[in-house]
Motif scaffolding. Structure first.
Motif, PDB file in Angstrom:
ATOM      1  N   ASP A   1      10.856   5.446   4.974  1.00  0.00           N
ATOM      2  CA  ASP A   1      11.251   6.091   6.231  1.00  0.00           C
ATOM      3  C   ASP A   1      12.318   5.280   6.962  1.00  0.00           C
ATOM      4  OD1 ASP A   1       9.540   8.222   5.845  1.00  0.00           O
ATOM      5  OD2 ASP A   1       7.968   7.460   7.183  1.00  0.00           O
TER       6      ASP A   1
ATOM      7  N   ALA B   1       5.653   4.189   2.124  1.00  0.00           N
ATOM      8  CA  ALA B   1       6.170   5.336   2.873  1.00  0.00           C
ATOM      9  C   ALA B   1       6.928   4.872   4.114  1.00  0.00           C
ATOM     10  CB  ALA B   1       5.032   6.273   3.255  1.00  0.00           C
ATOM     11  N   SER B   2       6.399   3.883   4.798  1.00  0.00           N
ATOM     12  CA  SER B   2       7.047   3.347   5.998  1.00  0.00           C
ATOM     13  C   SER B   2       8.395   2.709   5.654  1.00  0.00           C
ATOM     14  CB  SER B   2       6.125   2.331   6.678  1.00  0.00           C
ATOM     15  OG  SER B   2       6.731   1.794   7.819  1.00  0.00           O
TER      16      SER B   2
ATOM     17  N   THR C   1       0.849  -1.189   0.000  1.00  0.00           N
ATOM     18  CA  THR C   1       0.000   0.000   0.000  1.00  0.00           C
ATOM     19  C   THR C   1       0.889   1.245   0.000  1.00  0.00           C
ATOM     20  OG1 THR C   1      -0.078   0.220   2.405  1.00  0.00           O
ATOM     21  CG2 THR C   1      -1.742  -1.235   1.376  1.00  0.00           C
ATOM     22  N   PRO C   2       0.345   2.388  -0.352  1.00  0.00           N
ATOM     23  CA  PRO C   2       1.146   3.626  -0.279  1.00  0.00           C
ATOM     24  C   PRO C   2       1.701   3.878   1.124  1.00  0.00           C
ATOM     25  CG  PRO C   2      -0.821   4.012  -1.586  1.00  0.00           C
ATOM     26  CD  PRO C   2      -0.959   2.634  -0.990  1.00  0.00           C
ATOM     27  N   ASP C   3       0.931   3.569   2.156  1.00  0.00           N
ATOM     28  CA  ASP C   3       1.418   3.746   3.533  1.00  0.00           C
ATOM     29  C   ASP C   3       2.579   2.804   3.825  1.00  0.00           C
ATOM     30  OD1 ASP C   3      -0.396   5.749   4.098  1.00  0.00           O
ATOM     31  OD2 ASP C   3      -1.857   4.399   5.045  1.00  0.00           O
ATOM     32  N   GLU C   4       2.500   1.558   3.345  1.00  0.00           N
ATOM     33  CA  GLU C   4       3.586   0.603   3.560  1.00  0.00           C
ATOM     34  C   GLU C   4       4.851   1.060   2.835  1.00  0.00           C
ATOM     35  OE1 GLU C   4       1.175  -3.609   4.153  1.00  0.00           O
ATOM     36  OE2 GLU C   4       1.469  -2.839   2.110  1.00  0.00           O
TER      37      GLU C   4
END
Length: 142
Positions: free
Chosen positions: A126, A122-123, A117-120
């Motif tokens: 990071d 991004a994580s 996912t986009p959140d994964e």
């Protein structure tokens, strides 16, 4: 929608879009049409050259709109995606987990691809895990 070349009684040329010919006539009768240069409401249709589609004109439009460049970019993205899939392992939904294992030395380094996912993503970024999202691309250029 239809575009008309218009001219006012002072000789100023301009263009306007209408739903149809009747819409032009209605707006003209009601005084809604106004020359953008002088404000005259005495407006009539000007002579228009027909818009004939030729091979040369289509090519000029494609170049002007960037379609040639877009096709080239799409071809390069498709080539890159094929190379990743040919040389990598599809880990599917486990992509974030496998990418972390490789990054932290818990698994042997290898090329992988899968879903995240986009959140994964991004994580992962990071954390310093190098990933490159590959968009779903059509195989054939349209």
């Amino acid at each position: 929608m239809i575009k008309f070349s218009l001219i006012c009684d002072q000789g100023h040329d301009f263009e306007a879009w209408f739903r149809n010919t009747g819409d032009f006539e209605t707006q003209k009768k009601r005084g809604f049409l106004e020359c953008p240069s002088c404000g005259s409401t005495r407006i009539s249709k000007a002579l228009m050259a027909p818009n004939v589609s030729t091979a040369r004109k289509r090519e000029e439009v494609a170049v002007a709109t960037g379609n040639g460049a877009q096709r080239e970019i799409m071809a390069k993205l498709q080539e890159m995606a094929r190379a990743v899939k040919k040389n990598g392992e599809d880990v599917g939904e486990r992509f974030p987990e496998e990418a972390r294992k490789i990054h932290y030395g818990e698994s042997d380094p290898r090329g992988i691809y899968g879903k995240a996912t986009p959140d994964e993503v991004a994580s992962l970024l990071d954390e310093g895990v190098e990933v490159l999202p590959l968009p779903d691309l059509p195989e054939e250029l349209n």
